[in-house]
Design an enzyme around this catalytic site. Structure first.
Site, PDB file in Angstrom:
ATOM      1  N   SER A   1      77.442  58.125  63.239  1.00 43.80           N
ATOM      2  CA  SER A   1      76.734  57.226  64.149  1.00 43.80           C
ATOM      3  C   SER A   1      75.221  57.292  63.895  1.00 43.80           C
ATOM      4  O   SER A   1      74.772  57.029  62.793  1.00 43.80           O
ATOM      5  CB  SER A   1      77.093  57.573  65.605  1.00 43.80           C
ATOM      6  OG  SER A   1      76.797  56.511  66.471  1.00 43.80           O
TER       7      SER A   1
ATOM      8  N   ASP B   1      82.920  53.756  65.552  1.00 42.33           N
ATOM      9  CA  ASP B   1      82.043  54.929  65.578  1.00 42.33           C
ATOM     10  C   ASP B   1      82.786  56.202  65.151  1.00 42.33           C
ATOM     11  O   ASP B   1      83.857  56.519  65.680  1.00 42.33           O
ATOM     12  CB  ASP B   1      81.526  55.093  67.005  1.00 42.33           C
ATOM     13  CG  ASP B   1      80.357  56.040  67.108  1.00 42.33           C
ATOM     14  OD1 ASP B   1      80.249  56.959  66.276  1.00 42.33           O
ATOM     15  OD2 ASP B   1      79.547  55.870  68.039  1.00 42.33           O
TER      16      ASP B   1
END
Length: 317
Positions: A59, A173
């Site tokens: 991320s 993610d």
């Protein structure tokens, strides 16, 4: 040969030798805006004489790590430090379709223009962006292809950003399965493996938000508009208030991610763990860049001061 000649000959090689810097494989964790602290972490690691030779990021960790691998961290840092709250809002391209509230094209496009793009395999150091394959329900390590395609996939926070398709796979993610990606670096030949987590124990005292240096004109259109949009975004400053649904969702996600981080780090322990409190900021306070970068630098300095190299055997044979 005279005594002087012998002395000069024997001294020459010693003068020519440059000590080798200890090398570090660096795992950068997820955390949204909290991940801006990674910039300070990297700068302090280098300032203390280490050479970073490999990075894995999830991320925001993938974004900062990828920009560093390109050699453009200073460009990104200077840009991020100019962002005000309204500037952050302007980078969001809202949508109500496709599985996310934000398309993500505007922010990635802005970064491509600012920094450029490159194939991951052409970077001067090893880089891995960690994402989650939604359909196959497994972790994905992106080590080839467009750097910003890999970053875009890794930052696809569920319900916030649309999933991103790479090679026919719908990716989300990486923090869903691996918030602090130590595992891609386990076999890297660096001397040490450092990990940076944004999921440390929460601070008991409230976090003080840095204020802008410039005076604010509260009658200006920009200020009033910023205040309006500021109420729409989660924030940690000001008077205590009853948390709304969005606040509770984010707090719950932070708690789940923190527990997953602890489990992964217990199974794959790095040589040095640098932690920041999970409530050092919300995931969306990108306008606090200066403060968060400095906090990362301070936390790294403290962690290195209490870490003993001699007690940690080098990983490189």
């Amino acid at each position: 040969m005279s005594h002087t000649d012998i002395a000069e000959t024997s001294a020459a090689p010693a003068d020519a030798v440059t000590p080798r810097k200890p090398t570090v494989a660096l795992a950068l964790g997820a955390g949204g805006a909290k991940g801006l602290a990674h910039i300070g972490v990297i700068e302090e690691i280098e300032a203390q004489g280490f050479q970073i030779t490999a990075i894995a990021g999830t991320s925001m960790g993938a974004l900062i790590g990828g920009v560093y691998a390109m050699g453009k961290l200073d460009v990104y840092r200077d840009w991020a430090c100019t962002l005000a709250r309204l500037d952050v809002f302007k980078l969001l391209d809202w949508t109500f379709s496709g599985g996310g509230l934000i398309k993500g094209e505007k922010i990635i496009g802005t970064l491509r223009e600012l920094i450029g793009d490159v194939c991951i395999q052409e970077l001067p150091l090893a880089f891995t962006a960690v994402a989650t394959d939604l359909d196959r329900e497994r972790e994905v390590w992106l080590t080839r292809g467009s750097l910003f395609d890999a970053i875009r996939a890794s930052i696809s926070i569920p319900t916030v950003f649309r999933p991103y398709t790479v090679d026919g796979r719908r990716l989300l993610d990486g923090a869903l399965l691996n918030p602090v990606p130590v595992t891609p670096l386990i076999r890297d030949p660096a001397d040490y493996l450092f990990a940076v987590s944004m999921d440390g124990p929460a601070q008991l005292a409230p976090v003080v938000t840095a204020t802008d240096d410039e005076p604010v004109d509260e009658t200006s259109y920009r200020h009033r508009l910023g205040e309006f949009f500021g109420r729409l975004l989660p924030h940690s400053e000001g008077k205590p208030r009853e948390p709304g649904a969005w606040d509770l969702l984010n707090q719950s996600m932070d708690l789940m991610q923190a527990n997953l981080s602890r489990l992964r780090l217990a199974a794959y322990e790095p040589d040095l763990l640098i932690q920041l409190p999970r409530n050092v900021s919300t995931a969306y306070e990108f306008y606090r860049a200066r403060e968060l970068i400095e906090r990362g630098r301070e936390q790294t300095r403290e962690a290195l001061a209490h870490w003993s190299k001699s007690a940690t055997p080098q990983r490189q044979p």
